[in-house]
Design an enzyme around this catalytic site. Sequence first.
Site, short mmCIF file in Angstrom:
data_model
loop_
_atom_site.label_atom_id
_atom_site.label_comp_id
_atom_site.label_asym_id
_atom_site.label_seq_id
_atom_site.Cartn_x
_atom_site.Cartn_y
_atom_site.Cartn_z
N TYR A 31 0.83 -1.21 0.00
CA TYR A 31 0.00 0.00 0.00
C TYR A 31 0.86 1.25 0.00
O TYR A 31 2.08 1.19 0.21
CB TYR A 31 -0.93 0.00 1.22
CG TYR A 31 -0.26 0.33 2.53
CD1 TYR A 31 -0.41 1.59 3.11
CD2 TYR A 31 0.51 -0.61 3.20
CE1 TYR A 31 0.20 1.89 4.32
CE2 TYR A 31 1.13 -0.31 4.41
CZ TYR A 31 0.97 0.95 4.96
OH TYR A 31 1.59 1.25 6.16
N LYS A 145 6.52 -1.86 2.00
CA LYS A 145 5.33 -1.23 2.59
C LYS A 145 4.14 -2.17 2.40
O LYS A 145 3.31 -2.00 1.51
CB LYS A 145 5.07 0.14 1.96
CG LYS A 145 4.14 1.02 2.79
CD LYS A 145 4.16 2.45 2.29
CE LYS A 145 3.19 3.34 3.07
NZ LYS A 145 3.60 3.56 4.47
N GLU A 177 13.55 3.15 13.70
CA GLU A 177 12.39 3.98 13.34
C GLU A 177 11.32 3.80 14.39
O GLU A 177 11.51 3.13 15.40
CB GLU A 177 11.87 3.64 11.94
CG GLU A 177 11.40 2.23 11.74
CD GLU A 177 10.90 1.98 10.31
OE1 GLU A 177 10.69 2.96 9.56
OE2 GLU A 177 10.73 0.81 9.94
N LEU A 201 11.37 1.61 6.74
CA LEU A 201 10.65 2.01 5.54
C LEU A 201 11.21 3.37 5.13
O LEU A 201 11.18 4.32 5.92
CB LEU A 201 9.16 2.11 5.81
CG LEU A 201 8.33 2.56 4.61
CD1 LEU A 201 8.32 1.49 3.53
CD2 LEU A 201 6.91 2.91 5.03
#
Length: 285
Positions: A31, A145, A177, A201
């Site tokens: 996505y 993702k 992250e 990501l």
Amino acid sequence: MLVYLNGDWIPGEDACVSVFDRGFIFGDSVYEVIPVYGYRLFREATHLSRLKASMLAVGMDMNALTVTWSAVFARLAETLPSGEGTVYLQVTRGAAPRQHTFPANAPLTVFAYARPRVPETGVGTGYEISAILCDDIRWTRCDIKTASLIANVLLAQEAAARGAEEALLVRDDRVNEGAVSNVFVVRAGRLLTAPRNHLILGGVTRDVVLELAAGLGIPFEERAPSRAELLGADEVFITSSGREVAAVTRIDDRPVGDGRLGPVFRRLHAAFQTFKEEVRIGTRT
């Protein structure tokens, strides 16, 4: 709400996918979330490039799609009352009998919709939040993702249960992250943020902030900070499509630095607001 589903435009309440869709059965899907400012999509080409990379990584064929993305996105953006919000796009491996291996000749499922920007709620102000430290329990292909997000969901829920708005994730003593964001640490005026690799990501907003930092003469290093560097930081902030650029002023209920918005964050936050305005008027993409 108008949505795009497999070439059709239909009301959201009428949109349905098969219960045998692999996105539902396995989370076998990828996505993107693309910000919209002034009816214009923020770095549309970059988001589509990342979608293509995610599809390639999970063995989906981007060439199997016959979507004219720019036309789809433009129509979705028009549904936003103020022209401000996000476009959500998801591609699944399609509906097929349940088996783990890839099905032959199953058409991909493509779904997209737009929603207005939702004001942040909770502890912070939208650009000032609190966070907790958590062990990174996710898999080691965080660069894809994918909609298989249960680990991120559990981490985000743990943060919410502890009165915070983000979980900063530690793996092998390094902060790569957040559950839903990229992380920046400021020490002595210098930025530290994890490099693009399989453990993060690669955020589009992250990349814009690094571009802005370079333009402002703010030095940075793409290296994952240690837990100690994070906890001893002068400033910490996060970036994401949803929160944009937000300062982390408390971690595990302790202040970061002096507990107030720091000068590096203020400069980058202001520069990002200018960048957004340029997107709105069409002088930036």
